[in-house]
Motif scaffolding. Sequence first.
Motif, PDB file in Angstrom:
ATOM      1  N   ILE A   1      -8.519  50.959 171.812  1.00  0.00           N
ATOM      2  CA  ILE A   1      -8.145  49.751 172.560  1.00  0.00           C
ATOM      3  C   ILE A   1      -9.381  48.877 172.846  1.00  0.00           C
ATOM      4  CG2 ILE A   1      -7.118  48.888 174.702  1.00  0.00           C
ATOM      5  CD1 ILE A   1      -5.080  50.047 172.771  1.00  0.00           C
ATOM      6  N   PRO A   2     -10.503  49.444 173.340  1.00  0.00           N
ATOM      7  CA  PRO A   2     -11.680  48.585 173.518  1.00  0.00           C
ATOM      8  C   PRO A   2     -12.225  48.024 172.200  1.00  0.00           C
ATOM      9  CG  PRO A   2     -11.937  50.592 174.798  1.00  0.00           C
ATOM     10  CD  PRO A   2     -10.721  50.769 173.946  1.00  0.00           C
ATOM     11  N   ALA A   3     -12.014  48.731 171.101  1.00  0.00           N
ATOM     12  CA  ALA A   3     -12.506  48.248 169.807  1.00  0.00           C
ATOM     13  C   ALA A   3     -11.747  47.014 169.337  1.00  0.00           C
ATOM     14  CB  ALA A   3     -12.409  49.347 168.759  1.00  0.00           C
ATOM     15  N   MET A   4     -10.601  46.757 169.933  1.00  0.00           N
ATOM     16  CA  MET A   4      -9.868  45.537 169.581  1.00  0.00           C
ATOM     17  C   MET A   4     -10.675  44.287 169.931  1.00  0.00           C
ATOM     18  SD  MET A   4      -6.013  46.575 170.725  1.00  0.00           S
ATOM     19  CE  MET A   4      -5.354  44.946 170.460  1.00  0.00           C
ATOM     20  N   LEU A   5     -11.585  44.425 170.887  1.00  0.00           N
ATOM     21  CA  LEU A   5     -12.417  43.282 171.280  1.00  0.00           C
ATOM     22  C   LEU A   5     -13.392  42.879 170.177  1.00  0.00           C
ATOM     23  CD1 LEU A   5     -13.182  44.284 174.967  1.00  0.00           C
ATOM     24  CD2 LEU A   5     -11.565  42.560 174.162  1.00  0.00           C
ATOM     25  N   ILE A   6     -13.651  43.778 169.240  1.00  0.00           N
ATOM     26  CA  ILE A   6     -14.544  43.449 168.128  1.00  0.00           C
ATOM     27  C   ILE A   6     -13.937  42.355 167.251  1.00  0.00           C
ATOM     28  CG2 ILE A   6     -15.643  44.409 166.052  1.00  0.00           C
ATOM     29  CD1 ILE A   6     -15.880  47.045 167.539  1.00  0.00           C
TER      30      ILE A   6
ATOM     31  N   ILE B   1     -12.791  39.596 168.219  1.00  0.00           N
ATOM     32  CA  ILE B   1     -13.128  38.264 168.751  1.00  0.00           C
ATOM     33  C   ILE B   1     -14.275  37.612 167.976  1.00  0.00           C
ATOM     34  CG2 ILE B   1     -13.963  37.016 170.791  1.00  0.00           C
ATOM     35  CD1 ILE B   1     -12.341  39.035 172.469  1.00  0.00           C
ATOM     36  N   PRO B   2     -15.403  38.296 167.742  1.00  0.00           N
ATOM     37  CA  PRO B   2     -16.464  37.643 166.961  1.00  0.00           C
ATOM     38  C   PRO B   2     -16.033  37.323 165.518  1.00  0.00           C
ATOM     39  CG  PRO B   2     -17.338  39.579 168.061  1.00  0.00           C
ATOM     40  CD  PRO B   2     -15.878  39.577 168.277  1.00  0.00           C
ATOM     41  N   TYR B   3     -15.217  38.190 164.928  1.00  0.00           N
ATOM     42  CA  TYR B   3     -14.744  37.912 163.572  1.00  0.00           C
ATOM     43  C   TYR B   3     -13.883  36.648 163.537  1.00  0.00           C
ATOM     44  CZ  TYR B   3     -16.416  42.341 161.736  1.00  0.00           C
ATOM     45  OH  TYR B   3     -17.204  43.367 161.324  1.00  0.00           O
ATOM     46  N   LEU B   4     -12.987  36.517 164.511  1.00  0.00           N
ATOM     47  CA  LEU B   4     -12.141  35.319 164.553  1.00  0.00           C
ATOM     48  C   LEU B   4     -12.950  34.079 164.906  1.00  0.00           C
ATOM     49  CD1 LEU B   4      -8.955  36.811 166.228  1.00  0.00           C
ATOM     50  CD2 LEU B   4      -9.287  36.189 163.824  1.00  0.00           C
ATOM     51  N   SER B   5     -13.974  34.238 165.738  1.00  0.00           N
ATOM     52  CA  SER B   5     -14.844  33.102 166.057  1.00  0.00           C
ATOM     53  C   SER B   5     -15.610  32.651 164.820  1.00  0.00           C
ATOM     54  CB  SER B   5     -15.834  33.483 167.152  1.00  0.00           C
ATOM     55  OG  SER B   5     -15.171  33.827 168.330  1.00  0.00           O
ATOM     56  N   GLY B   6     -16.106  33.609 164.060  1.00  0.00           N
ATOM     57  CA  GLY B   6     -16.801  33.271 162.818  1.00  0.00           C
ATOM     58  C   GLY B   6     -15.891  32.574 161.823  1.00  0.00           C
TER      59      GLY B   6
ATOM     60  N   LEU C   1      -8.044  41.486 161.775  1.00  0.00           N
ATOM     61  CA  LEU C   1      -6.703  42.069 161.829  1.00  0.00           C
ATOM     62  C   LEU C   1      -6.742  43.588 161.786  1.00  0.00           C
ATOM     63  CD1 LEU C   1      -4.644  39.629 159.583  1.00  0.00           C
ATOM     64  CD2 LEU C   1      -4.504  39.928 162.053  1.00  0.00           C
ATOM     65  N   LYS C   2      -7.679  44.148 161.025  1.00  0.00           N
ATOM     66  CA  LYS C   2      -7.798  45.607 160.977  1.00  0.00           C
ATOM     67  C   LYS C   2      -8.132  46.166 162.357  1.00  0.00           C
ATOM     68  CE  LYS C   2     -10.718  45.968 157.487  1.00  0.00           C
ATOM     69  NZ  LYS C   2     -11.552  46.534 156.409  1.00  0.00           N
ATOM     70  N   PHE C   3      -9.026  45.524 163.091  1.00  0.00           N
ATOM     71  CA  PHE C   3      -9.369  46.007 164.424  1.00  0.00           C
ATOM     72  C   PHE C   3      -8.227  45.788 165.408  1.00  0.00           C
ATOM     73  CE2 PHE C   3     -13.809  45.930 162.977  1.00  0.00           C
ATOM     74  CZ  PHE C   3     -14.191  47.178 163.434  1.00  0.00           C
ATOM     75  N   ILE C   4      -7.525  44.670 165.289  1.00  0.00           N
ATOM     76  CA  ILE C   4      -6.408  44.406 166.190  1.00  0.00           C
ATOM     77  C   ILE C   4      -5.304  45.439 165.987  1.00  0.00           C
ATOM     78  CG2 ILE C   4      -4.542  42.765 166.666  1.00  0.00           C
ATOM     79  CD1 ILE C   4      -6.612  40.528 166.164  1.00  0.00           C
ATOM     80  N   ILE C   5      -5.025  45.783 164.750  1.00  0.00           N
ATOM     81  CA  ILE C   5      -3.978  46.753 164.459  1.00  0.00           C
ATOM     82  C   ILE C   5      -4.407  48.157 164.842  1.00  0.00           C
ATOM     83  CG2 ILE C   5      -2.721  47.843 162.549  1.00  0.00           C
ATOM     84  CD1 ILE C   5      -2.619  45.045 161.268  1.00  0.00           C
ATOM     85  N   MET C   6      -5.687  48.457 164.719  1.00  0.00           N
ATOM     86  CA  MET C   6      -6.165  49.817 164.987  1.00  0.00           C
ATOM     87  C   MET C   6      -6.045  50.186 166.461  1.00  0.00           C
ATOM     88  SD  MET C   6      -7.109  52.439 163.557  1.00  0.00           S
ATOM     89  CE  MET C   6      -7.597  54.005 164.175  1.00  0.00           C
ATOM     90  N   GLY C   7      -6.044  49.233 167.373  1.00  0.00           N
ATOM     91  CA  GLY C   7      -5.928  49.531 168.799  1.00  0.00           C
ATOM     92  C   GLY C   7      -4.651  50.283 169.131  1.00  0.00           C
ATOM     93  N   PRO C   8      -3.482  49.693 168.889  1.00  0.00           N
ATOM     94  CA  PRO C   8      -2.239  50.420 169.184  1.00  0.00           C
ATOM     95  C   PRO C   8      -2.050  51.672 168.315  1.00  0.00           C
ATOM     96  CG  PRO C   8      -1.802  48.074 168.932  1.00  0.00           C
ATOM     97  CD  PRO C   8      -3.220  48.299 168.541  1.00  0.00           C
ATOM     98  N   VAL C   9      -2.504  51.610 167.071  1.00  0.00           N
ATOM     99  CA  VAL C   9      -2.366  52.780 166.195  1.00  0.00           C
ATOM    100  C   VAL C   9      -3.180  53.940 166.742  1.00  0.00           C
ATOM    101  CG1 VAL C   9      -2.931  53.665 163.896  1.00  0.00           C
ATOM    102  CG2 VAL C   9      -1.784  51.472 164.126  1.00  0.00           C
ATOM    103  N   SER C  10      -4.392  53.679 167.211  1.00  0.00           N
ATOM    104  CA  SER C  10      -5.221  54.762 167.757  1.00  0.00           C
ATOM    105  C   SER C  10      -4.611  55.318 169.036  1.00  0.00           C
ATOM    106  CB  SER C  10      -6.643  54.282 168.002  1.00  0.00           C
ATOM    107  OG  SER C  10      -6.675  53.382 169.082  1.00  0.00           O
ATOM    108  N   LEU C  11      -3.954  54.468 169.815  1.00  0.00           N
ATOM    109  CA  LEU C  11      -3.303  54.941 171.031  1.00  0.00           C
ATOM    110  C   LEU C  11      -2.175  55.914 170.693  1.00  0.00           C
ATOM    111  CD1 LEU C  11      -3.175  54.747 174.097  1.00  0.00           C
ATOM    112  CD2 LEU C  11      -1.588  52.846 173.816  1.00  0.00           C
ATOM    113  N   VAL C  12      -1.364  55.578 169.700  1.00  0.00           N
ATOM    114  CA  VAL C  12      -0.283  56.466 169.271  1.00  0.00           C
ATOM    115  C   VAL C  12      -0.861  57.760 168.699  1.00  0.00           C
ATOM    116  CG1 VAL C  12       1.590  56.717 167.597  1.00  0.00           C
ATOM    117  CG2 VAL C  12       1.360  54.597 168.885  1.00  0.00           C
ATOM    118  N   MET C  13      -1.915  57.639 167.892  1.00  0.00           N
ATOM    119  CA  MET C  13      -2.542  58.835 167.326  1.00  0.00           C
ATOM    120  C   MET C  13      -3.113  59.731 168.421  1.00  0.00           C
ATOM    121  SD  MET C  13      -4.424  57.151 163.997  1.00  0.00           S
ATOM    122  CE  MET C  13      -5.371  58.598 163.595  1.00  0.00           C
TER     123      MET C  13
END
Length: 116
Positions: free
Chosen positions: A39-44, A46-51, A79-91
Amino acid sequence: MLRLIWTISVHLRTFMRRYTPTNTALDALRSRHGLKWGIPAMLIAIPYLSGASILTSLIDGGAPRWLYAVTLVLIWDALKFIIMGPVSLVMLLRVRATESRQRRALRRPVGPLVRL
């Protein structure tokens, strides 16, 4: 021809899995100890979308059109980081449930005690 394309794609995927920062970070997040950081890695993202936003503005201002390819890669990585947040929570929930079941199985007696 098909074999050559297949071989090139396999080598490209192997290279990308090993040496690109987002893929190595996502591999670390998929480990047992990294699942809690999903979930905290989803914040990564932000810089990709800003770039990507900055590059799009530069392209609209007259920069070369090939920068759209870089923009696409940045959006894909975000998108990979955004998707990984909820997926990691389920895992993580699945792993903790499995560990809990295993702990309960170890505490439970196996059968009646037999004296010899």
